[in-house]
Design a protein around this motif. Structure first.
Motif, PDB file in Angstrom:
ATOM      1  N   ASN A   1      74.039  45.466  86.073  1.00  0.00           N
ATOM      2  CA  ASN A   1      74.280  44.073  86.440  1.00  0.00           C
ATOM      3  C   ASN A   1      73.277  43.111  85.817  1.00  0.00           C
ATOM      4  O   ASN A   1      73.550  41.913  85.692  1.00  0.00           O
ATOM      5  CB  ASN A   1      74.219  43.896  87.960  1.00  0.00           C
ATOM      6  CG  ASN A   1      75.456  44.378  88.688  1.00  0.00           C
ATOM      7  OD1 ASN A   1      75.480  44.424  89.897  1.00  0.00           O
ATOM      8  ND2 ASN A   1      76.495  44.742  87.959  1.00  0.00           N
TER       9      ASN A   1
ATOM     10  N   GLY B   1      76.540  42.524  82.258  1.00  0.00           N
ATOM     11  CA  GLY B   1      75.945  42.035  83.488  1.00  0.00           C
ATOM     12  C   GLY B   1      75.801  40.525  83.515  1.00  0.00           C
ATOM     13  O   GLY B   1      76.155  39.823  82.572  1.00  0.00           O
TER      14      GLY B   1
ATOM     15  N   ASP C   1      79.954  37.673  86.847  1.00  0.00           N
ATOM     16  CA  ASP C   1      80.349  38.355  88.071  1.00  0.00           C
ATOM     17  C   ASP C   1      80.965  37.395  89.085  1.00  0.00           C
ATOM     18  O   ASP C   1      82.031  37.669  89.651  1.00  0.00           O
ATOM     19  CB  ASP C   1      79.141  39.061  88.691  1.00  0.00           C
ATOM     20  CG  ASP C   1      79.520  39.940  89.882  1.00  0.00           C
ATOM     21  OD1 ASP C   1      80.700  40.335  89.977  1.00  0.00           O
ATOM     22  OD2 ASP C   1      78.655  40.224  90.710  1.00  0.00           O
TER      23      ASP C   1
END
Length: 382
Positions: free
Chosen positions: A188, A195, A200
């Motif tokens: 992440n 990432g 995200d």
């Protein structure tokens, strides 16, 4: 009552989200409830076929849940005509080739977000799925949370009048991994592995804003790497190259302005890990994962700013709770059932790969805004 079995190839379920929410709390939970009931009275049970890179992890997982089928050979799983659906919860960087292979094999595809690392790749998947005539969807779980379902109830009931603004706060402190184990995987925090909190979370914010409030027309964002070094799953130090916090302003159709902070470097001082505060001419509401509270204009107090005196207004006590009025199932399971009905009964499913691609477009625009230090107007996407 007739019953049939539907093979579902599940790639990436050895990871935290794929295992907990998709395998255990969705697919296995549907089976535990007797299968998915269809409109014609038939019930459908799901036969998960676990796919991954580690034989040991797959074997342990299969044994734990009495699952007969697992393999490290994705091609073999896709070649089986009994397997009609492909689900992908891998790391983002591995998603496009696997989903492409599933589409080419004629499988219906359901994928975690973001559907790809770039808008171009995400739209390529959507177009390929359309051309192949397969059903396709992207996980957009937050829309199915009790708090946001209650917020939708207020919106659809006309409670807010004209909605003016949305303010969102999401995040928590993710430990660096040296003196306490990190709660998130190390990939992440590496850009090369797909990432970053923008890639995200901005796709999440896109579908929440689009479905509840209106199309996102422009974004101004600042993405930051606050913690530059972390320790991975083996206890080895690595450079954190991806952003771990993002501060965004989103301009929506109709003049609504949304501000959302996303951070893995903040300590929580609010009731839930994510909250949305919505203000309208007729009232306001604060929605989290499960709760939603509101204040109508008729019940709005008249605070007076006086920094020389302590605040005595019980502000939180002046809000009312939106009642449940229903039983709320797990949000991931609810969307799985919706997608399955889309595949089996042609039920509606607006959360397709094109919708997922628009979320990736917003993430790209946010990163570009941060890099160039300016407001980015989003192009019309389908």
């Amino acid at each position: 009552m007739s019953e049939r079995v539907l093979g579902v190839v599940m790639n990436g379920v050895t990871g935290r989200m794929g295992y907990r929410q998709h395998l255990v709390r969705s697919v296995l939970a549907i089976n535990a409830g007797g299968g998915l009931p269809l409109a014609d009275g038939e019930r459908v049970r799901l036969r998960p076929v676990l796919v991954g890179r580690s034989e040991r992890k797959l074997a342990d997982l299969a044994a734990r849940h009495d699952i007969a089928d697992w393999t490290t050979d994705l091609s073999a799983a896709l070649a089986d005509p009994a397997n009609q659906i492909y689900f992908d919860a891998q790391v983002t960087s591995a998603r496009v080739p696997a989903v492409t292979a599933a589409i080419e094999a004629g499988k219906h595809v359901y994928v975690e977000k973001p559907s790809a690392e770039s808008y171009a790749d995400a739209m390529a998947l959507a177009k390929a799925a359309d051309a192949a005539g397969v059903r396709h969807g992207v996980v957009q779980d937050k829309l199915f949370l009790p708090g946001l379902l209650k917020l939708r109830r207020l919106i659809e009931g006309g409670f807010f009048g004209r909605i003016l603004s949305v303010r969102g706060e999401f995040g928590y402190w993710v430990f660096e991994g040296d003196w306490q184990d990190a709660q998130r995987p190390s990939w992440n925090y590496r850009t090369a592995d797909g990432g970053g909190i923008v890639l995200d979370m901005f796709p999440h914010w896109h579908y929440v804003l689009e479905h509840l409030f209106g199309r996102v027309e422009a974004v101004t964002a600042r993405a930051v790497t606050h913690v530059p070094e972390r320790w991975d799953e083996r206890g080895e130090r690595y450079d954190a190259t991806a952003d771990d916090a993002a501060y965004g302003i989103f301009e929506l159709a109709g003049g609504i302005v949304a501000q959302i902070n996303s951070s893995w470097t903040t300590r929580v001082f609010r009731d839930e890990l994510v909250e949305f505060h919505v203000d309208g001419t007729e009232g306001s509401a604060v929605a989290g994962l499960r709760r939603c509270r509101f204040q109508h204009r008729a019940g709005t107090p008249k605070p007076v700013w006086n920094p020389d005196l302590p605040a005595t207004e019980p502000f939180r006590d002046q809000w009312q709770e939106v009642p449940d009025n229903a039983e709320f199932d797990n949000g991931f399971k609810a969307q799985w059932e919706l997608f399955l009905r889309h595949v089996l009964e042609d039920g509606p499913f607006p959360h397709d790969l094109a919708s997922g691609a628009r979320g990736v477009a917003l993430a790209e625009a946010g990163l570009r805004s941060s890099a160039e230090g300016r407001r980015i107007v989003l192009e019309e996407t389908r």
